[in-house]
Enzyme design. Structure first.
Site, PDB file in Angstrom:
ATOM      1  N   ASP A 282       0.830  -1.205   0.000  1.00 45.62           N
ATOM      2  CA  ASP A 282       0.000   0.000   0.000  1.00 45.62           C
ATOM      3  C   ASP A 282       0.869   1.262   0.000  1.00 45.62           C
ATOM      4  O   ASP A 282       1.977   1.270   0.534  1.00 45.62           O
ATOM      5  CB  ASP A 282      -0.902  -0.015   1.237  1.00 45.62           C
ATOM      6  CG  ASP A 282      -2.045   0.986   1.108  1.00 45.62           C
ATOM      7  OD1 ASP A 282      -2.335   1.427  -0.022  1.00 45.62           O
ATOM      8  OD2 ASP A 282      -2.642   1.330   2.146  1.00 45.62           O
TER       9      ASP A 282
ATOM     10  N   ARG B  79      -0.078   7.605  -2.776  1.00 43.40           N
ATOM     11  CA  ARG B  79       0.462   8.728  -1.989  1.00 43.40           C
ATOM     12  C   ARG B  79       1.894   9.035  -2.397  1.00 43.40           C
ATOM     13  O   ARG B  79       2.305  10.190  -2.461  1.00 43.40           O
ATOM     14  CB  ARG B  79       0.379   8.400  -0.487  1.00 43.40           C
ATOM     15  CG  ARG B  79      -0.990   8.681   0.090  1.00 43.40           C
ATOM     16  CD  ARG B  79      -1.145   8.042   1.432  1.00 43.40           C
ATOM     17  NE  ARG B  79      -1.352   6.605   1.313  1.00 43.40           N
ATOM     18  CZ  ARG B  79      -1.214   5.752   2.309  1.00 43.40           C
ATOM     19  NH1 ARG B  79      -0.838   6.174   3.497  1.00 43.40           N
ATOM     20  NH2 ARG B  79      -1.452   4.473   2.135  1.00 43.40           N
TER      21      ARG B  79
ATOM     22  N   HIS C  52       2.426   3.120  -9.006  1.00 43.22           N
ATOM     23  CA  HIS C  52       2.333   1.671  -9.225  1.00 43.22           C
ATOM     24  C   HIS C  52       3.563   1.177  -9.989  1.00 43.22           C
ATOM     25  O   HIS C  52       4.083   0.098  -9.720  1.00 43.22           O
ATOM     26  CB  HIS C  52       1.053   1.324  -9.984  1.00 43.22           C
ATOM     27  CG  HIS C  52      -0.201   1.691  -9.246  1.00 43.22           C
ATOM     28  ND1 HIS C  52      -0.373   1.445  -7.901  1.00 43.22           N
ATOM     29  CD2 HIS C  52      -1.358   2.297  -9.656  1.00 43.22           C
ATOM     30  CE1 HIS C  52      -1.577   1.871  -7.513  1.00 43.22           C
ATOM     31  NE2 HIS C  52      -2.176   2.397  -8.562  1.00 43.22           N
TER      32      HIS C  52
ATOM     33  N   LEU D  81      11.867 -19.880  -5.333  1.00 44.59           N
ATOM     34  CA  LEU D  81      10.872 -19.039  -4.645  1.00 44.59           C
ATOM     35  C   LEU D  81       9.532 -19.157  -5.364  1.00 44.59           C
ATOM     36  O   LEU D  81       9.473 -19.046  -6.591  1.00 44.59           O
ATOM     37  CB  LEU D  81      11.314 -17.567  -4.672  1.00 44.59           C
ATOM     38  CG  LEU D  81      10.307 -16.572  -4.093  1.00 44.59           C
ATOM     39  CD1 LEU D  81      10.410 -16.496  -2.575  1.00 44.59           C
ATOM     40  CD2 LEU D  81      10.504 -15.171  -4.664  1.00 44.59           C
TER      41      LEU D  81
END
Ligand code: FPP
Length: 256
Positions: free
Chosen positions: A24, A28, A41, A135
């Site tokens: 998140d 901002r 983003h 991974l």
């Protein structure tokens, strides 16, 4: 980088076997710089690349990130289409390098509302990385915890199977990995926002003010250090945990 099996890895107790992240703060981060939200983003993809590499270096075998939630459709149209374009672009740019590093990609989430261009991109990336073992990277896309529980229950009903905890777990979108040990949320909000609701029953939560595009290996280390200091009891008393510690830790990690 070695390509050992993520699912077979036995991690030491202090090292989370599965980290989940609510990434998140992109909006901002961009707004602070007078940039469009999509620029945040884009920078978020860079942060994700750093964190994937840091997880590999630290021996964390599973990473799950919340890239697009069931509720993100309510954002402005240009932001939604920007996120779709970014996903397709990031896949074509990043998959070869991820694959070289032994990363196996999964995209848990509801694909029914995604365009065929996006679905084809997800399917190709999953296929092209299916052999990798270092991974597991779950990029949760059009994912919601409530959607996941609902689709799992619907699947069991269709298959004529009983609704039990084990059957539901096996029908969830992240059944291919154990539950997260550590869930990190960046950006300062203190909530789960419909991420891995079922899977995070015993997950340790760490919240940081850091905006996702600024998140790096040092921030990851801080969260992992906080995790290492937590006492996980899985509903038992501290005394019970101490008595059965070696076995309990191993069992916990199969789940976690
Ligand atoms: C939340 O920040 C972030 C998202 C809704 C998108 C997360 C996506 C990425 C990090 C990029 C990786 C994505 C792909 C497609 C691989 P926010 O926009 O809610 O930030 P804010 O709270 O500051 O407004």
């Amino acid at each position: 980088m070695s390509n050992t099996s993520a699912s077979q890895t036995r991690t030491p107790a202090a090292l989370p076997g599965h980290i989940a992240i609510v990434m998140d703060g992109n909006g901002r981060w961009a707004q602070k710089r007078w940039l469009p939200r999509v620029a945040g983003h884009k920078q978020g993809v860079e942060a994700l690349r750093r964190v994937v590499e840091a997880c590999i270096e630290r021996g964390v075998p599973v990473l799950s990130v919340f890239a697009f939630s069931s509720e993100n459709w309510n954002r402005p149209v240009e932001e939604v289409s920007g996120l779709m374009d970014l996903l397709v672009m990031a896949l074509s740019r990043e998959v070869p390098r991820l694959s070289e590093n032994g990363v196996r990609l999964h995209f848990p989430g509801d694909r029914s509302a995604l365009s065929s261009r996006v679905v084809q991109g997800l399917e190709a990336a999953e296929r092209d990385t299916a052999h990798n073992r270092t991974l597991v990277l779950n990029v949760c896309f059009n994912y919601g915890g409530r959607w996941d529980v609902t689709q799992a229950a619907q699947r069991l009903v269709q298959q004529g199977r009983e609704i039990t905890e084990d059957n539901l777990s096996s029908a969830m979108a992240l059944a291919h990995v154990g539950d997260p040990d550590l869930l990190i949320r960046t950006g300062g909000e203190l909530r789960i926002s419909n991420f891995l609701l079922w899977q995070s029953a015993y997950t340790e939560l760490v919240f940081t003010e850091c905006l996702w595009p600024d998140f790096d290996a040092a921030e990851l280390d801080r969260a992992m250090a906080e995790f290492a200091n937590r006492e996980r009891r899985f509903g038992q008393t501290a005394e019970q945990r101490a008595e059965v510690e070696p076995m309990a830790v191993a069992a916990g990690q199969q789940h976690a």
